[in-house]
Design an enzyme around this catalytic site. Sequence first.
Site, PDB file in Angstrom:
ATOM      1  N   GLU A 136      21.070   8.515 -36.805  1.00 62.36           N
ATOM      2  CA  GLU A 136      21.295   7.074 -36.946  1.00 62.36           C
ATOM      3  C   GLU A 136      21.892   6.506 -35.666  1.00 62.36           C
ATOM      4  O   GLU A 136      21.545   5.394 -35.252  1.00 62.36           O
ATOM      5  CB  GLU A 136      22.254   6.791 -38.105  1.00 62.36           C
ATOM      6  CG  GLU A 136      21.700   7.115 -39.473  1.00 62.36           C
ATOM      7  CD  GLU A 136      22.707   6.834 -40.554  1.00 62.36           C
ATOM      8  OE1 GLU A 136      22.450   5.881 -41.314  1.00 62.36           O
ATOM      9  OE2 GLU A 136      23.731   7.545 -40.640  1.00 62.36           O
ATOM     10  N   GLU A 167      30.635  -0.962 -44.161  1.00 56.13           N
ATOM     11  CA  GLU A 167      31.847  -1.676 -44.557  1.00 56.13           C
ATOM     12  C   GLU A 167      32.594  -2.178 -43.315  1.00 56.13           C
ATOM     13  O   GLU A 167      33.131  -3.296 -43.317  1.00 56.13           O
ATOM     14  CB  GLU A 167      32.768  -0.762 -45.380  1.00 56.13           C
ATOM     15  CG  GLU A 167      32.243  -0.410 -46.747  1.00 56.13           C
ATOM     16  CD  GLU A 167      31.316   0.808 -46.793  1.00 56.13           C
ATOM     17  OE1 GLU A 167      31.088   1.325 -47.892  1.00 56.13           O
ATOM     18  OE2 GLU A 167      30.802   1.232 -45.725  1.00 56.13           O
ATOM     19  N   TYR A 227      25.896 -23.245 -36.639  1.00 57.40           N
ATOM     20  CA  TYR A 227      25.108 -22.109 -37.123  1.00 57.40           C
ATOM     21  C   TYR A 227      24.709 -21.177 -35.990  1.00 57.40           C
ATOM     22  O   TYR A 227      24.696 -19.958 -36.159  1.00 57.40           O
ATOM     23  CB  TYR A 227      23.815 -22.553 -37.806  1.00 57.40           C
ATOM     24  CG  TYR A 227      23.905 -23.625 -38.849  1.00 57.40           C
ATOM     25  CD1 TYR A 227      25.104 -24.000 -39.436  1.00 57.40           C
ATOM     26  CD2 TYR A 227      22.757 -24.272 -39.252  1.00 57.40           C
ATOM     27  CE1 TYR A 227      25.148 -24.995 -40.405  1.00 57.40           C
ATOM     28  CE2 TYR A 227      22.794 -25.271 -40.225  1.00 57.40           C
ATOM     29  CZ  TYR A 227      23.997 -25.622 -40.789  1.00 57.40           C
ATOM     30  OH  TYR A 227      24.037 -26.601 -41.744  1.00 57.40           O
ATOM     31  N   LYS A 278      21.392  -2.238 -45.361  1.00 56.56           N
ATOM     32  CA  LYS A 278      20.934  -1.100 -44.566  1.00 56.56           C
ATOM     33  C   LYS A 278      19.766  -0.454 -45.319  1.00 56.56           C
ATOM     34  O   LYS A 278      19.916   0.574 -45.978  1.00 56.56           O
ATOM     35  CB  LYS A 278      22.086  -0.116 -44.367  1.00 56.56           C
ATOM     36  CG  LYS A 278      21.791   1.027 -43.421  1.00 56.56           C
ATOM     37  CD  LYS A 278      23.031   1.905 -43.254  1.00 56.56           C
ATOM     38  CE  LYS A 278      22.775   3.077 -42.349  1.00 56.56           C
ATOM     39  NZ  LYS A 278      23.967   3.922 -42.196  1.00 56.56           N
TER      40      LYS A 278
END
Length: 120
Positions: A21, A73, A53, A99
């Site tokens: 990853e 997290e 934005y 994810k």
Amino acid sequence: MDQITLTGMDFYGYHGCLPEEREKGQHFFIDLTIYAELQKAGETDDLSATINYASVYETVRAVVEGEPVRLIETVAERIAAAILREELGVQRLDVTVHKPSAPLGGPFRDAAVHIARSRS
């Protein structure tokens, strides 16, 4: 409280616990709901009276495409902290980090973390 939502922001990052990853990376999708007072902006049509934005988007991009971390997290916490620090009109926000390519070992649709944070 009024809301601004930004959904499906797509960034490529290198977050995760596994070496592959960190090496290959993957797409992360971010959804935000920002709670702020928007009445003045609506009444005056004044951009400076609302949340920018584009600025929020760039803040999220900087976190997701920035320093790799192990947990989504942590990605969510960093996004929330940065937006609360930089966008003064934000009273509260919800952050969801998706994810969808998490290495779970079998078929699934999505893995996600949702947090809600407020200005202290």
